[in-house]
Design a protein around this motif. Structure first.
Motif, PDB file in Angstrom:
ATOM      1  N   PHE A  96       0.836  -1.198   0.000  1.00 54.63           N
ATOM      2  CA  PHE A  96       0.000   0.000   0.000  1.00 54.63           C
ATOM      3  C   PHE A  96       0.871   1.248   0.000  1.00 54.63           C
ATOM      4  N   GLN A  97       1.935   1.225   0.795  1.00 54.01           N
ATOM      5  CA  GLN A  97       2.859   2.359   0.835  1.00 54.01           C
ATOM      6  C   GLN A  97       3.732   2.407  -0.421  1.00 54.01           C
ATOM      7  N   LYS A  98       4.106   1.241  -0.909  1.00 53.06           N
ATOM      8  CA  LYS A  98       4.961   1.158  -2.097  1.00 53.06           C
ATOM      9  C   LYS A  98       4.299   1.795  -3.306  1.00 53.06           C
ATOM     10  N   PHE A  99       2.988   1.589  -3.452  1.00 53.89           N
ATOM     11  CA  PHE A  99       2.256   2.132  -4.601  1.00 53.89           C
ATOM     12  C   PHE A  99       1.649   3.509  -4.315  1.00 53.89           C
ATOM     13  N   ASN A 100       2.032   4.101  -3.184  1.00 48.32           N
ATOM     14  CA  ASN A 100       1.586   5.459  -2.814  1.00 48.32           C
ATOM     15  C   ASN A 100       0.062   5.595  -2.835  1.00 48.32           C
ATOM     16  N   LEU A 101      -0.619   4.632  -2.239  1.00 46.38           N
ATOM     17  CA  LEU A 101      -2.068   4.677  -2.158  1.00 46.38           C
ATOM     18  C   LEU A 101      -2.494   5.383  -0.876  1.00 46.38           C
ATOM     19  N   SER A 102      -3.671   5.986  -0.903  1.00 43.91           N
ATOM     20  CA  SER A 102      -4.164   6.740   0.255  1.00 43.91           C
ATOM     21  C   SER A 102      -5.337   6.017   0.889  1.00 43.91           C
ATOM     22  N   LEU A 105      -9.063   7.050   0.064  1.00 42.93           N
ATOM     23  CA  LEU A 105      -9.777   6.478  -1.088  1.00 42.93           C
ATOM     24  C   LEU A 105     -10.555   7.535  -1.877  1.00 42.93           C
ATOM     25  N   LYS A 106      -9.865   8.586  -2.268  1.00 42.20           N
ATOM     26  CA  LYS A 106     -10.519   9.688  -2.973  1.00 42.20           C
ATOM     27  C   LYS A 106     -10.439   9.575  -4.482  1.00 42.20           C
ATOM     28  N   THR A 107      -9.570   8.692  -4.982  1.00 44.75           N
ATOM     29  CA  THR A 107      -9.374   8.611  -6.433  1.00 44.75           C
ATOM     30  C   THR A 107      -9.504   7.179  -6.926  1.00 44.75           C
ATOM     31  N   PHE A 108      -9.630   7.044  -8.244  1.00 50.77           N
ATOM     32  CA  PHE A 108      -9.659   5.711  -8.850  1.00 50.77           C
ATOM     33  C   PHE A 108      -8.372   4.955  -8.543  1.00 50.77           C
ATOM     34  N   LYS A 109      -7.268   5.662  -8.516  1.00 51.97           N
ATOM     35  CA  LYS A 109      -6.002   5.007  -8.223  1.00 51.97           C
ATOM     36  C   LYS A 109      -6.037   4.328  -6.863  1.00 51.97           C
ATOM     37  N   ASP A 110      -6.595   5.019  -5.870  1.00 55.57           N
ATOM     38  CA  ASP A 110      -6.633   4.468  -4.515  1.00 55.57           C
ATOM     39  C   ASP A 110      -7.524   3.231  -4.433  1.00 55.57           C
ATOM     40  N   ILE A 111      -8.761   3.337  -4.930  1.00 58.15           N
ATOM     41  CA  ILE A 111      -9.703   2.239  -4.752  1.00 58.15           C
ATOM     42  C   ILE A 111      -9.366   1.039  -5.629  1.00 58.15           C
ATOM     43  N   PHE A 112      -8.980   1.291  -6.885  1.00 62.98           N
ATOM     44  CA  PHE A 112      -8.643   0.163  -7.755  1.00 62.98           C
ATOM     45  C   PHE A 112      -7.255  -0.374  -7.454  1.00 62.98           C
ATOM     46  N   GLY A 113      -6.400   0.474  -6.903  1.00 60.43           N
ATOM     47  CA  GLY A 113      -5.115  -0.029  -6.406  1.00 60.43           C
ATOM     48  C   GLY A 113      -5.324  -0.981  -5.252  1.00 60.43           C
ATOM     49  N   VAL A 273     -20.920   0.574  -6.327  1.00 68.33           N
ATOM     50  CA  VAL A 273     -20.645   1.591  -5.309  1.00 68.33           C
ATOM     51  C   VAL A 273     -19.324   2.289  -5.577  1.00 68.33           C
ATOM     52  N   TRP A 274     -18.291   1.524  -5.869  1.00 68.81           N
ATOM     53  CA  TRP A 274     -16.966   2.144  -5.983  1.00 68.81           C
ATOM     54  C   TRP A 274     -16.723   2.782  -7.339  1.00 68.81           C
ATOM     55  N   VAL A 275     -17.295   2.247  -8.397  1.00 66.68           N
ATOM     56  CA  VAL A 275     -17.147   2.904  -9.708  1.00 66.68           C
ATOM     57  C   VAL A 275     -17.920   4.218  -9.724  1.00 66.68           C
TER      58      VAL A 275
END
Length: 541
Positions: A96-102, A105-113, A273-275
């Protein structure tokens, strides 16, 4: 060193893991500790790991160990499975830290990551390692290895996809949540699904899914991502109750098929929900960011206008100092004559009481005139806190009187004609500055012209509920190519005279923003005509 708070957190994580694990085994088809159904503890474990970090790892280990051991798994097997789940949590934190996810969960990157980590990294590692150990320890036959590995993977994936995002949002927002409102929405949705699944017993899972998802999309639109994820959890609870009661759409096939239908039902909710939720959330964030930028630019514009107003005032102060000098010239000259007269009478021995009284009376008169001049100009720049009612006629007459010495010096006559006395609501001093700006521009334009009868005509009249103040000169007008630029900031036609280019710009801002009126200019056959249109509140005869 582990403090008391960490001990409490570890205990809470272990307890939640164990209780939700027992509930999962009771509700769905399972083989000891393997179920293809929704395995809830994995969602809780991952959420706690990502939010609180490594300090919850012992709680995950204890929860999984006791869940396995109390389900008749051998001691060392239970230890190994607990260890695998602990390693899975550590791997989750690292990736989670390696891919810089938050965790927000505000962006597609965060949730799909997060979804990608669950589906392709965490659960393949956990499922393969655990089932391989169970096979090597004769707790699972190699014949069932693939089915058990898939069941482990699928059940854990469902648990993490459902509960982890919801819990992360809950941890982030728990202080700002309106819990009464949230529970109200949850209760309404629970009653809605209870009626569909348990009272009316809808057998078609596709119809049930369509009705359920429609409500969630509506909620996502108006209440946001957190509410949508909460309703998905509510759907899980109600559907689990229907499975437990053996009624509804998930109780008309084999146990395995019913469990798979239930998982697919939840998976469709999770994806929707997430999309849609992230789409709406990003749109909302974009609108919020845009609004913040607009507010920032508006504030910046206000500050810029304030700076321009200050610059304009400084320029006007220079003009006013010149006017004061002209106003004082005559009384100073009179005082000089009075003093010479007094000295002359003294040398001629004619300094009597009558002469002293004459000097006192007339010198006082001149000094009072000079003092009144200073007061008039000082009030001109006094700040006003609120709008007040004032007479436009009085402002015009006072401003004419103020610039009279300069206009007389330049052989400019000013004529003022008013239909009646007009009262308006606004900032008197700022309105005076507008009038002074326009009159000064007219004076400068006329000073440059070689004409005999230099005059400025000021008319004040009514047009419906508007007061029209027109200032017209006979200086030849403004070049047509400059008419559209005359109110632009820092644009000046008299830069050789140190014009700032702010006078007319600030005048228009004052009339528009502070008086809710209009200021415009047009050429006439003999010169330029500035018109101020503002709403009147009283018209006296």
């Amino acid at each position: 060193m582990i403090n008391s708070k960490n001990f409490l957190l570890i205990g809470i994580v272990a307890f939640i893991y164990y209780i939700t694990g027992v509930a999962s085994f009771e509700l769905f088809s399972s083989n000891k500790i393997i179920t293809i159904g929704l395995f809830m503890p994995e969602g809780f474990a991952l959420a706690f790991s990502l939010y609180f970090g490594k300090k919850v790892i012992p709680g995950i280990f204890l929860g999984q160990f006791f869940l396995a051991y109390l389900n008749n798994m051998p001691f060392f097997t239970s230890l190994f499975i607990g260890t695998i789940n602990s390693l899975e949590a550590l791997l989750a934190i690292f990736l989670f830290q390696k891919f810089n996810l938050s965790t927000q969960l505000k962006t597609f990157k965060d949730i799909f990551g997060l979804a990608g980590l669950i589906v392709f990294f965490l659960q393949p590692f956990s499922a393969i390692a655990s089932n391989l150990f169970l096979s090597l320890g004769n707790d699972l036959s190699f014949h069932h290895f693939l089915v058990s590995t898939f069941s482990w993977w699928f059940g854990n994936v469902m648990g993490q996809l459902l509960f982890t995002p919801f819990l992360l949002l809950l941890f982030q927002k728990y202080k700002s949540i309106d819990y009464k409102n949230l529970l109200f929405y949850g209760l309404l949705y629970a009653i809605f699904l209870y009626l569909l699944e348990i009272v009316f017993i809808i057998e078609n899972s596709f119809m049930l899914m369509s009705l359920s998802i429609s409500v969630i999309i509506f909620t996502l639109t108006y209440k946001g991502l957190f509410y949508g994820s909460f309703l998905t959890v509510i759907a899980t609870i109600v559907s689990s109750i229907s499975i437990y009661l053996q009624v509804g759409a998930f109780n008309f096939g084999t146990l395995i098929n019913n469990t798979i239908d239930f998982n697919l039902f939840l998976l469709s909710h999770i994806v929707i929900v997430w999309v849609f939720g992230i789409l709406f959330e990003e749109k909302r964030q974009h609108e919020q960011t845009l609004q913040e930028r607009i507010e920032k630019e508006v504030q910046k514009n206000k500050e810029q206008q304030l700076l321009m107003l200050q610059q304009n005032r400084l320029a006007q102060q220079g003009e006013l100092i010149s006017m004061i000098a002209h106003q004082w010239r005559q009384p100073l000259n009179n005082l000089s004559l009075l003093s010479q007269l007094l000295v002359s009478k003294y040398y001629k021995n004619k300094l009597d009481d009558e002469a002293i009284e004459y000097f006192q009376k007339n010198s006082k008169k001149q000094i009072e005139l000079m003092s009144r001049t200073i007061d008039d100009f000082r009030n001109f720049f006094k700040d006003e806190e609120s709008k007040k009612e004032f007479s436009v006629n009085d402002v015009v007459e006072d401003t004419i009187e103020m610039i009279k010495p300069i206009t007389q010096k330049n052989n400019i006559s000013i004529t003022f004609k008013a239909e009646k006395n007009f009262q308006v609501l606004g900032f008197l001093n700022n309105f005076s500055q507008v009038l002074l700006n326009i009159l000064n521009n007219a004076k400068d334009a006329l000073s440059d012209q070689e004409i005999e009868n230099k005059n400025i005509l000021i008319t004040l009249k009514q047009n419906d509920n508007k007061v029209l103040l027109c200032i017209e000169d006979n200086a030849g007008g403004i070049k047509e190519e400059l008419l559209d630029k005359i109110f632009d900031p820092y644009f000046s036609t008299k830069k050789e005279k140190n014009g700032t280019g702010l006078g007319l710009y600030m005048s228009k801002i004052i009339i528009q923003d502070q008086m809710n009126g209009k200021l415009f200019v047009q050429n006439t056959p003999n010169g330029a005509k500035f018109t101020i249109s503002i709403e009147g509140i009283k018209y006296d005869k």
